[in-house]
Write an enzyme that holds these catalytic residues in place. Structure first.
Site, PDB file in Angstrom:
ATOM      1  N   GLU A   1       0.805  -1.232   0.000  1.00 16.30           N
ATOM      2  CA  GLU A   1       0.000   0.000   0.000  1.00 16.30           C
ATOM      3  C   GLU A   1       0.830   1.270   0.000  1.00 16.30           C
ATOM      4  O   GLU A   1       0.541   2.211  -0.727  1.00 16.30           O
ATOM      5  CB  GLU A   1      -0.944   0.063   1.216  1.00 16.30           C
ATOM      6  CG  GLU A   1      -2.018  -0.985   1.233  1.00 16.30           C
ATOM      7  CD  GLU A   1      -1.597  -2.180   2.055  1.00 16.30           C
ATOM      8  OE1 GLU A   1      -2.477  -2.877   2.529  1.00 16.30           O
ATOM      9  OE2 GLU A   1      -0.390  -2.398   2.235  1.00 16.30           O
TER      10      GLU A   1
ATOM     11  N   ASP B   1      -2.126  -5.334   3.189  1.00 20.21           N
ATOM     12  CA  ASP B   1      -2.375  -5.653   4.600  1.00 20.21           C
ATOM     13  C   ASP B   1      -3.247  -6.898   4.796  1.00 20.21           C
ATOM     14  O   ASP B   1      -4.069  -7.238   3.936  1.00 20.21           O
ATOM     15  CB  ASP B   1      -3.048  -4.460   5.290  1.00 20.21           C
ATOM     16  CG  ASP B   1      -2.085  -3.304   5.505  1.00 20.21           C
ATOM     17  OD1 ASP B   1      -0.885  -3.548   5.488  1.00 20.21           O
ATOM     18  OD2 ASP B   1      -2.549  -2.165   5.688  1.00 20.21           O
TER      19      ASP B   1
ATOM     20  N   ASP C   1      -6.032  -7.817   6.128  1.00 23.41           N
ATOM     21  CA  ASP C   1      -7.417  -7.674   6.565  1.00 23.41           C
ATOM     22  C   ASP C   1      -8.297  -7.469   5.335  1.00 23.41           C
ATOM     23  O   ASP C   1      -7.839  -7.567   4.206  1.00 23.41           O
ATOM     24  CB  ASP C   1      -7.569  -6.511   7.566  1.00 23.41           C
ATOM     25  CG  ASP C   1      -7.111  -5.172   6.973  1.00 23.41           C
ATOM     26  OD1 ASP C   1      -6.775  -5.136   5.770  1.00 23.41           O
ATOM     27  OD2 ASP C   1      -7.084  -4.177   7.711  1.00 23.41           O
TER      28      ASP C   1
ATOM     29  N   GLU D   1      -9.659  -4.778   4.092  1.00 21.45           N
ATOM     30  CA  GLU D   1      -9.239  -3.650   3.270  1.00 21.45           C
ATOM     31  C   GLU D   1      -8.019  -4.021   2.426  1.00 21.45           C
ATOM     32  O   GLU D   1      -7.929  -3.670   1.251  1.00 21.45           O
ATOM     33  CB  GLU D   1      -8.920  -2.437   4.152  1.00 21.45           C
ATOM     34  CG  GLU D   1     -10.138  -1.800   4.802  1.00 21.45           C
ATOM     35  CD  GLU D   1     -11.122  -1.236   3.794  1.00 21.45           C
ATOM     36  OE1 GLU D   1     -10.695  -0.512   2.888  1.00 21.45           O
ATOM     37  OE2 GLU D   1     -12.321  -1.551   3.905  1.00 21.45           O
TER      38      GLU D   1
ATOM     39  N   TYR E   1       0.677  -5.715  13.012  1.00 17.88           N
ATOM     40  CA  TYR E   1      -0.413  -4.994  12.353  1.00 17.88           C
ATOM     41  C   TYR E   1      -1.369  -4.402  13.375  1.00 17.88           C
ATOM     42  O   TYR E   1      -1.773  -5.075  14.334  1.00 17.88           O
ATOM     43  CB  TYR E   1      -1.165  -5.934  11.413  1.00 17.88           C
ATOM     44  CG  TYR E   1      -2.112  -5.223  10.492  1.00 17.88           C
ATOM     45  CD1 TYR E   1      -1.673  -4.166   9.696  1.00 17.88           C
ATOM     46  CD2 TYR E   1      -3.451  -5.592  10.413  1.00 17.88           C
ATOM     47  CE1 TYR E   1      -2.539  -3.505   8.851  1.00 17.88           C
ATOM     48  CE2 TYR E   1      -4.327  -4.947   9.556  1.00 17.88           C
ATOM     49  CZ  TYR E   1      -3.863  -3.892   8.783  1.00 17.88           C
ATOM     50  OH  TYR E   1      -4.719  -3.241   7.951  1.00 17.88           O
TER      51      TYR E   1
ATOM     52  N   ARG F   1      -4.489  -3.006  13.054  1.00 19.42           N
ATOM     53  CA  ARG F   1      -5.954  -3.077  12.941  1.00 19.42           C
ATOM     54  C   ARG F   1      -6.383  -4.517  13.215  1.00 19.42           C
ATOM     55  O   ARG F   1      -6.359  -5.358  12.323  1.00 19.42           O
ATOM     56  CB  ARG F   1      -6.409  -2.614  11.560  1.00 19.42           C
ATOM     57  CG  ARG F   1      -6.196  -1.128  11.342  1.00 19.42           C
ATOM     58  CD  ARG F   1      -6.805  -0.633  10.047  1.00 19.42           C
ATOM     59  NE  ARG F   1      -6.620   0.797   9.895  1.00 19.42           N
ATOM     60  CZ  ARG F   1      -5.582   1.369   9.302  1.00 19.42           C
ATOM     61  NH1 ARG F   1      -4.633   0.591   8.776  1.00 19.42           N
ATOM     62  NH2 ARG F   1      -5.474   2.679   9.211  1.00 19.42           N
TER      63      ARG F   1
ATOM     64  N   HIS G   1      -6.163 -12.414  13.534  1.00 16.55           N
ATOM     65  CA  HIS G   1      -4.868 -11.758  13.647  1.00 16.55           C
ATOM     66  C   HIS G   1      -4.399 -11.733  15.086  1.00 16.55           C
ATOM     67  O   HIS G   1      -5.178 -11.855  16.031  1.00 16.55           O
ATOM     68  CB  HIS G   1      -4.951 -10.320  13.121  1.00 16.55           C
ATOM     69  CG  HIS G   1      -5.528 -10.214  11.754  1.00 16.55           C
ATOM     70  ND1 HIS G   1      -5.041 -10.930  10.699  1.00 16.55           N
ATOM     71  CD2 HIS G   1      -6.563  -9.487  11.273  1.00 16.55           C
ATOM     72  CE1 HIS G   1      -5.742 -10.640   9.612  1.00 16.55           C
ATOM     73  NE2 HIS G   1      -6.677  -9.773   9.947  1.00 16.55           N
TER      74      HIS G   1
END
Length: 907
Positions: free
Chosen positions: A7, A80, A82, A84, A303, A305, A350
């Site tokens: 990203e 990432d 997740d 998103e 990570y 989130r 996670h």
């Protein structure tokens, strides 16, 4: 060569070092596509077809990626771990397919929870395909948010002028804030008394015991409600004999808290460090993506989130090793601790947020980090290590005491806690209230049953119950998590939207709903109650989780939602605005018309004395008006102070600063449709009060009475111009602070203060404006010089702009990416952006050519004027001929078409 997509450029830079020369890492700069902000981007009529637009800023990056992929041996999507991240990988892949860049290039997806060399290399060994279920969950969430926002917001605009938007999660979060405010407004205060005795043991050790019973009946906190009752108990206790009835000491253990999740990190960072959730997430992102530590770029945390609370076995082993080495075996539990998330709809996919290397102590990395980064890293490190430490051991002692007086028995109780072994508390204590901390540290003297005690004084104190506190950002996040509203990645953005829309504001770190926020919530509760219900929103989140687990079809969820939602929207079409206003007027009565201290009718118009006040809505929003309009034109804001119609309520867009000593009028800071402003007094007899806007950079919270009076006294005379002797003024206008000399206005720059700018500076600004001429003064700035262009020459600068910071070279301007700090832009980065924008061609003609042109013009002199006149005459004649020819052709065409038209009509 393998092409890797991540990203952010920071993440790309770090990973590129780990992978080596066989890989080329590109950054997508977040999402590359989004739904256009217009109707039809999600179409329920065609089974929820979604139209995606590529972000213009992403076009070049995607073209670069496409070119690299065409010659690559493989494409690795490493965004990432997740929903998103999965969605970004999917978007990039879809765009590359549209560009036909892939051909037979193999595509794989890898995920890693930490940006360390070991994690990245290990992830490369375990590629997989894109998780379709996670993408479906993303698509469902994005479609739901779009459908709610773009269907509900126009209803708000039509039925409730001044309202800005509604959202699926945003509106529910706003309702939480507004419901709490309603509880505060409707709260009825109760008086109560606490009674305690200061007692002494035979060894003269004193302690305090509180009254808990009388004559066999328990006395709770609110049972003693008057001064008379308290006085009677006090009199009885003063005459009583005291004896210990029982002493009970119980061992207790306090267990450590689990390592951080997204929400608990936001909450503790808010309480301990004073960080807003958005700031916490921004700092955590940097720590995750990689920081230069001693010449090596490393990701310091996993990570950020996540709602998982467990840690990888190797991380637990590292934490236990550190505890045993640095704190001793007494602080190390016999077995590793395992945690399970308690939050509704929590995902355990996670790890919790933890340091990537437990041995990287906060003191060792502090010198490499910015102060805020160091504070957050230390908080995460302490919480992580403490989570694997031994429990704290305590002893809680309860002493029950009988007080006998005049044939009646009163019961008192004293409690205390002694920490026998601090365990994890030696490293980490979670933020708690003062009363809990005080009780934990209270110790009692040694006592035994039957022991007599001496009375050293009786204390009776009056108290009043208090309404529940307003939500802080941390406590709102906690409440949303408890209810299962939103996901970890959305909390910070939801709070930011509420503040950006001016639905709520922060006052002393507490969220206060603005009037427009109250109106929107009242409207939604009245006409769309189901869609702002906490359980409904939580159930929808649960369905989204089931989609991500492959248990539900995402379009089935959308169909079920849209069927009922569209019907609810349809029912509002025939609503008249007057019906809406009447409903809101009734629902917000406690807010707009609180009881007056003198008991008179709060709805009676104070101006005409006969009209009734009620909610009105105008072009720019809601206000309170009189029913006798237009004969009576009295208006006021929605809420007032203490029932006084002449004083707008604080906490509803108005703050009273004090009184002007010269006029005796009240000075207030207010929120208006054009921003925050100052006001002196109130409108009287149709005359507007004096007002002043705030200079840019001055926060409303920082305005005091002296500053406000100075701003309200503007414009001020700075001095006289040295040439003409005419006055130079300083003031604040439509375009901000300025200095004025006659008809010349020159805007002040960022470092200038309108209240203190001097005559020399003012003269310089005016002279600069005169030299620039009309149309070039406002907003013009030289910016920060980066250096000269290495090949074309000429200065390159970075400047602030209306649409964000940009770099400039000659006539070429290139906007900086959102995540690039203007203060850290380098010359190399600027040259790259200018070249990409089309700045490779020299902005000016070569010097030799320009010199030759000038020489030719000088030699020709007056002789050149005659040919010029002839050329001009030829040009005018040609222009006239062209116009005539065009007119003739148009006439012929019209004549040719006329019969055809008649024929059609006749047919």
């Amino acid at each position: 060569m393998q092409v890797v997509i991540v990203e952010s450029p920071a993440k790309a830079k770090t990973i590129n070092k780990y992978l080596g020369s066989g890989y080329e890492v590109f950054a997508s700069y977040g999402h590359v596509r989004d739904l256009p902000a217009k109707d039809g981007s999600v179409d329920p009529e065609t089974d929820f077809t979604m139209l995606w637009d590529v972000d213009p800023k992403s076009q070049k990056r995607l073209s670069d990626i496409a070119r690299a992929v065409k010659d690559a041996d493989g494409l690795i999507l490493a965004t990432d771990p997740d929903r998103e991240g999965e969605a970004i990988s999917w978007h990039v892949l879809e765009v590359l397919k549209e560009k036909r860049a892939l051909k037979d290039t193999p595509v794989s997806r890898v995920v890693f929870n930490a940006i360390t060399k070991q994690s990245v290399l290990e992830a490369m060994k375990h590629p997989r395909t894109i998780d379709a279920a996670l993408v479906d969950a993303y698509l469902a969430r994005r479609a739901l948010d779009y459908l709610v926002g773009f269907t509900l917001s126009p209803v708000l605009w039509r039925k409730l002028p001044g309202a800005r938007s509604a959202g699926r999660v945003q509106s529910v979060a706003l309702r939480l804030v507004c419901d709490r405010e309603r509880e505060i407004e409707t709260f009825v205060q109760r008086e109560y008394w606490s009674i305690a005795a200061l007692l002494a043991t035979p060894r003269s050790e004193t302690f305090e015991a509180r009254l808990v019973g009388a004559d066999g009946k328990k006395i709770t906190r609110l049972d003693v409600g008057t001064a008379e009752e308290a006085g009677a108990f006090r009199q009885a206790l003063e005459a009583a004999d005291y004896k210990v009835r029982s002493v009970e000491a119980k061992p207790a253990r306090r267990h450590p808290y689990p390592p951080f999740t997204t929400s608990t990190l936001q909450q503790e960072a808010s309480r301990k460090l004073g960080f807003a959730p958005a700031i916490t997430m921004r700092i955590a992102q940097r720590l995750y993506e990689g920081v230069d530590v001693g010449g090596e770029t490393v990701g310091l945390i996993t990570y950020m989130r996540t709602d998982g609370v467990d840690m990888a076995p190797e991380a637990i082993a590292a934490a236990r090793s550190l505890i045993g080495r640095d704190y001793g075996d007494r602080y190390l539990p016999s077995a590793p601790r395992k945690y399970t998330a308690k939050a509704k709809n929590a995902q355990e996919a996670h790890e919790a947020i933890r340091p990537t290397e437990m041995s990287r102590l906060p003191r060792d990395v502090m010198r490499h980090l910015e102060p805020e980064q160091a504070k957050l890293y230390e908080l995460i490190w302490l919480r992580t290590i403490a989570s694997q430490m031994e429990s704290a051991e305590m002893e809680r002692t309860t002493v029950d005491i009988d007080a006998v007086a005049a044939g009646r028995t009163l019961e008192l109780r004293a409690t205390g806690t002694v920490i026998k072994f601090d365990g994890f508390l030696t490293l980490y204590r979670e933020s708690r209230d003062d009363e809990e901390e005080e009780e934990e540290n209270r110790r009692l003297p040694g006592m035994s049953a039957g022991e007599r005690l001496a009375n050293k004084g009786i204390k009776a104190e009056q108290h009043f119950t208090e309404p529940p506190p307003r939500y802080s950002e941390a406590s709102l996040v906690k409440r949303m998590e408890e209810l299962g509203i939103g996901r970890p990645s959305t909390y910070a953005s939801v709070l930011a939207v509420l503040r950006d829309r001016e639905y709520v504001r922060l006052d002393k770190r507490r969220l206060v709903p603005e009037d427009k926020g109250r109106l929107v919530t009242a409207f939604l509760e009245s006409f769309f109650d189901r869609y702002v219900e906490y359980d409904f929103t939580a159930d929808l989140e649960e369905k989204l989780d089931k989609i991500s687990a492959g248990e539900l079809d995402w379009k089935d969820v959308l169909r079920d939602f849209w069927r009922d939602f569209a019907a609810a929207v349809g029912e509002t079409k025939d609503l008249r605005v007057s019906e809406v206003i009447d409903r809101l007027d009734e629902l917000l009565t406690a807010h707009m018309f609180p009881p007056k201290e003198d008991g008179t009718d709060p709805r009676l118009c104070p101006h005409c004395g006969t009209g009734r006040l009620s909610l009105k809505v105008g072009k720019y929003g809601a206000f309170i008006g009189c029913s006798n309009y237009p004969e009576c034109k009295y208006t006021r804001p929605l809420a007032v102070q203490n029932g006084d119609p002449d004083k707008p309520a604080e906490g509803n867009g108005t703050r009273v600063l004090g009184t002007d000593p010269a006029t005796g009028l009240e000075v207030t800071v207010r929120d208006g449709r054009f921003g925050t402003y100052l006001q002196l007094g109130e409108a009287k007899d149709g005359e507007k009060p004096k007002r002043s806007s705030l200079p840019k950079g001055l926060a409303p919270a920082d305005v005091d009475l002296a500053t406000a009076l100075s701003l309200l006294s503007l414009p001020r005379e700075i001095g006289r111009h040295p040439d003409s002797g005419d006055p130079i003024l300083a003031g604040i206008g439509k375009f901000g602070p300025y200095v004025q000399y006659g008809k010349i206005y020159a805007n002040l720059e960022a470092d200038d203060d309108v209240l203190s700018v001097g005559i020399n500076r003012a003269v310089a600004l005016i002279a600069d404006k005169q030299n620039k001429g009309p149309g070039r003064g406002r907003g013009a700035t030289g910016g920060r010089a980066l250096g000269d262009h290495p090949t074309l020459g000429g200065a390159i600068t970075v400047r602030p702009g209306r649409f964000g910071a940009y770099v400039n070279h000659g006539k070429v301007n290139a906007t900086l990416p959102k995540d690039m700090d203007p203060e850290t832009v380098t010359l190399d980065q600027a040259v790259e952006m200018i070249t990409a924008k089309g700045g490779a061609v020299p902005a000016k003609a070569p010097r030799r050519a320009a010199a030759a042109k000038a020489a030719t013009g000088a030699t020709e002199g007056k002789a050149s004027k005659a040919p010029a006149k002839k050329a001009a005459a030829k040009k005018t004649a040609a222009k006239t001929a062209t116009k005539t020819a065009t007119k003739t052709a148009a006439t012929k065409t019209a004549a040719t078409k006329a019969p055809a038209k008649k024929a059609v009509k006749g047919a």
